[in-house]
Design an enzyme around this catalytic site. Structure first.
Site, PDB file in Angstrom:
ATOM      1  N   GLU A  48      -5.127   5.122   5.219  1.00 39.71           N
ATOM      2  CA  GLU A  48      -3.785   4.933   4.678  1.00 39.71           C
ATOM      3  C   GLU A  48      -3.855   5.092   3.159  1.00 39.71           C
ATOM      4  O   GLU A  48      -4.687   4.448   2.521  1.00 39.71           O
ATOM      5  CB  GLU A  48      -3.261   3.542   5.021  1.00 39.71           C
ATOM      6  CG  GLU A  48      -3.119   3.259   6.499  1.00 39.71           C
ATOM      7  CD  GLU A  48      -2.731   1.807   6.744  1.00 39.71           C
ATOM      8  OE1 GLU A  48      -1.592   1.433   6.431  1.00 39.71           O
ATOM      9  OE2 GLU A  48      -3.586   1.053   7.232  1.00 39.71           O
ATOM     10  N   ARG A 272     -16.488  -3.470  12.318  1.00 41.71           N
ATOM     11  CA  ARG A 272     -16.242  -3.135  10.929  1.00 41.71           C
ATOM     12  C   ARG A 272     -17.362  -3.716  10.073  1.00 41.71           C
ATOM     13  O   ARG A 272     -18.074  -4.636  10.472  1.00 41.71           O
ATOM     14  CB  ARG A 272     -14.894  -3.670  10.464  1.00 41.71           C
ATOM     15  CG  ARG A 272     -14.797  -5.177  10.414  1.00 41.71           C
ATOM     16  CD  ARG A 272     -13.382  -5.620  10.056  1.00 41.71           C
ATOM     17  NE  ARG A 272     -12.972  -5.073   8.774  1.00 41.71           N
ATOM     18  CZ  ARG A 272     -11.711  -5.038   8.351  1.00 41.71           C
ATOM     19  NH1 ARG A 272     -10.743  -5.513   9.118  1.00 41.71           N
ATOM     20  NH2 ARG A 272     -11.414  -4.546   7.182  1.00 41.71           N
ATOM     21  N   LYS A 282      -7.832  -4.511   1.457  1.00 39.52           N
ATOM     22  CA  LYS A 282      -7.126  -3.710   0.446  1.00 39.52           C
ATOM     23  C   LYS A 282      -5.982  -4.481  -0.185  1.00 39.52           C
ATOM     24  O   LYS A 282      -5.687  -4.318  -1.369  1.00 39.52           O
ATOM     25  CB  LYS A 282      -6.613  -2.406   1.074  1.00 39.52           C
ATOM     26  CG  LYS A 282      -7.666  -1.326   1.156  1.00 39.52           C
ATOM     27  CD  LYS A 282      -7.079   0.058   1.331  1.00 39.52           C
ATOM     28  CE  LYS A 282      -6.491   0.280   2.690  1.00 39.52           C
ATOM     29  NZ  LYS A 282      -6.030   1.669   2.885  1.00 39.52           N
TER      30      LYS A 282
END
Length: 575
Positions: A48, A272, A282
């Site tokens: 993104e 992850r 983020k």
């Protein structure tokens, strides 16, 4: 799409190289054996563009690109740009730069916004098929209707609108007739499903915001769960790797593909990356930037790829680290010391050795000729015979580290003290004879004598000297700024916060120390930004872009101490 349009449906993949396997790699091997996708391997990396990439993304990049490379496939870079309120071209540019810096190259460059027209047409198809409807409930009402893990959801009063009414309302949503948040398009799946993601998820929301690529063409935007699988399908992605939090979303991913009857990409989930003392959110990293807690996305204390690049980490070290930690279905945490180990290992092979004094103490060699200057031979890198050597000026007045002298030495201190002889790296053996103190009683100058027979640090008579220290010639030293970085967060798990506290309350107030009066050897006067060095006995350092001619600025990449390497050795390589 252009890549897959021109690509043959059958591939001629090279035989995989022998490598440590994992469950995802095994899936690739099995799919190729069964010819599941006619021999094709197509992956994608879908960030993104709402922030800068961080070290966690590096694991996904290495996986997406690495597996495709290993099996002779292709990888697309696709920006999931479905939220114009948070996306910027700056982020797009930074992501492309980071992927290239890591050493990977995409075969196709795409955006979810490339598919907005097709996604809209598919939404109309789902409405016509009775699989989607326009809902007037507010976001809060939708949450209440969704139910809980133990209670089924409740149908929206708008769930059974006619196809005609849904088509009319959805087209009017697209035309901009309704305000933000007033209506959404939902998939009609199963409000009683034990998987909350299947309880009529939102497909489109109204958002009157200018998009970084499509401008004001659209005022409705697809949600990630709707856009992602269809984008994969359009690009004929064979293996779509996601982190474990998307595992419960996979049934919805498959549901959309099945309802639309399109190319069946498969989603595969893996753990992850979590690093100790490191925050990989983020949203929180953006908060750090916006509140001025750091100097920007590329602050060397940040775990962003631009930050660690500025700090001096190498792409080779990052790739080796990611290869070593592997992938699994179990969420865990990796020691930051392990990452630093791989950085040291790579820099040890390639970084040039130089001498720098961070906290200078003046040394006068009383019996050395006042106007004499000698050029000493210094090895550039003992790990690399091709690196050669350089000349380092030696003169009567030198600088050494303050920590390399003690007037009253503590036990087991072998460096310079009154009456003790030490070796100057590449220079001579010197012995302290006296000191000069300021009005506070602190030593500001050390006087020594040298032995002319020990040039280069040799001892013709074979006498032993326990310490070798570094130095720079005062007359030739270059003033430099050095930035010393420590962990940005105090706690091993930054998210471990007390009630009423925020993760940013765990920030380390001493994460940055700026030394403004360091002295470095003259070869570093005009060192190029990004060049990496080992400051002998001090650590690895990288030239910062803030440097100016004759006034270099260095970031400490990592200290020489290797906690992970010692632990690994102690445990017999099982660390």
């Amino acid at each position: 799409m252009k890549t897959t349009d021109t690509e043959a449906e059958t591939g001629t993949n090279a035989a995989p190289e022998p490598r440590p396997s994992n469950f995802i790699r095994d899936i690739f091997i099995d799919d190729l054996k069964t010819n599941k996708y006619n021999g094709r391997v197509q992956t994608r990396f879908p960030p993104e563009p709402n922030g800068y990439l961080h070290i966690g993304h590096a694991k996904a990049i290495c996986l997406d690109f690495g597996l495709a490379d290993e099996f002779g496939g292709h990888t697309n870079l696709r920006f999931d740009d479905t939220n114009p309120e948070k996306e910027e071209t700056e982020y797009v540019d930074s992501i492309m730069a980071d992927v290239k810096w890591l050493g990977f190259h995409w075969d196709g460059l795409f955006y979810a916004s490339d598919y907005f027209d097709q996604l809209y047409e598919w939404a109309l198809k789902l409405i016509r098929d009775g699989k989607a409807y326009v809902d007037d409930l507010s976001a809060e009402e939708i949450r209440k209707h969704r139910g809980t893990l133990t209670e089924p959801g409740k149908d929206s009063p708008h769930r059974n609108r006619s196809v005609e009414e849904n088509l009319n309302l959805f087209e009017r949503m697209k035309a901009g007739e309704f305000p933000d948040g007033s209506r959404v398009l939902r998939a009609k799946v199963d409000m009683a499903s034990p998987n909350l993601n299947l309880r009529d998820p939102v497909m489109y929301r109204i958002l009157h915001a200018e998009h970084h690529r499509t401008g004001n063409k659209w005022c409705i935007y697809p949600m990630y769960d709707y856009a992602h699988g269809q984008s994969d399908s359009l690009e004929k992605v064979t293996h779509s790797m996601c982190t474990l939090e998307f595992e419960d979303h996979r049934p919805l991913y498959n549901w959309f593909i099945q309802q639309l009857g399109i190319f069946p990409s498969q989603q595969i989930e893996f753990d992850r990356l979590n690093l100790t003392h490191t925050l990989l959110s983020k949203r929180k990293l953006l908060q750090l930037v916006q509140e001025g807690r750091v100097r920007g996305w590329d602050d060397p204390r940040m775990p962003t790829l631009s930050g660690i690049r500025r700090r001096g980490y190498t792409p080779e070290a990052i790739r080796n680290f990611c290869a070593s930690i592997g992938v699994s279905k179990t969420t865990g945490s990796i020691e930051l010391a392990m990452l630093e180990h791989f950085v040291r290992e790579d820099l040890n092979k390639h970084a040039l050795r130089v001498m720098a004094v961070l906290r200078p103490l003046k040394v006068v060699v009383d019996n050395y000729p006042e106007n004499q200057v000698e050029e000493m031979d210094a090895v550039n890198n003992p790990e690399d015979a091709t690196a050669g050597s350089r000349k380092v000026p030696f003169s009567r007045v030198l600088y050494i580290e303050q920590d390399d002298f003690r007037e009253v030495p503590p036990p087991k201190y072998f460096r310079l003290t009154p009456g003790r002889e030490v070796r100057l790296r590449y220079g001579y053996l010197i012995t302290c004879t006296s000191v000069v103190k300021d009005n506070k009683g602190e030593v500001v100058e050390v006087h020594c004598t040298y032995d002319p027979a020990t040039r280069g640090g040799n001892t013709p008579d074979g006498r032993k000297v326990k310490a070798t220290i570094h130095w720079v010639s005062a007359a030739h030293a270059v003033d430099a700024e050095v930035r010393i970085y420590e962990n940005l967060f105090l706690k091993e798990n930054p998210s471990d916060v007390e009630p009423g506290k925020d993760v940013l309350d765990n920030l380390n107030p001493n994460s940055l120390e700026i030394i403004t009066e360091a002295k470095v050897e003259p070869s570093l006067a005009n060192a190029a930004a990004g060049t990496r060095y080992q400051f002998e006995r001090l650590g690895y350092f990288c030239v910062d872009p803030d440097s100016k001619p004759g006034k270099p600025v260095f970031n400490r990449t990592v200290a020489l101490k290797d906690a992970w390497g010692r632990l690994e050795k102690k445990q017999g390589g099982k660390a």
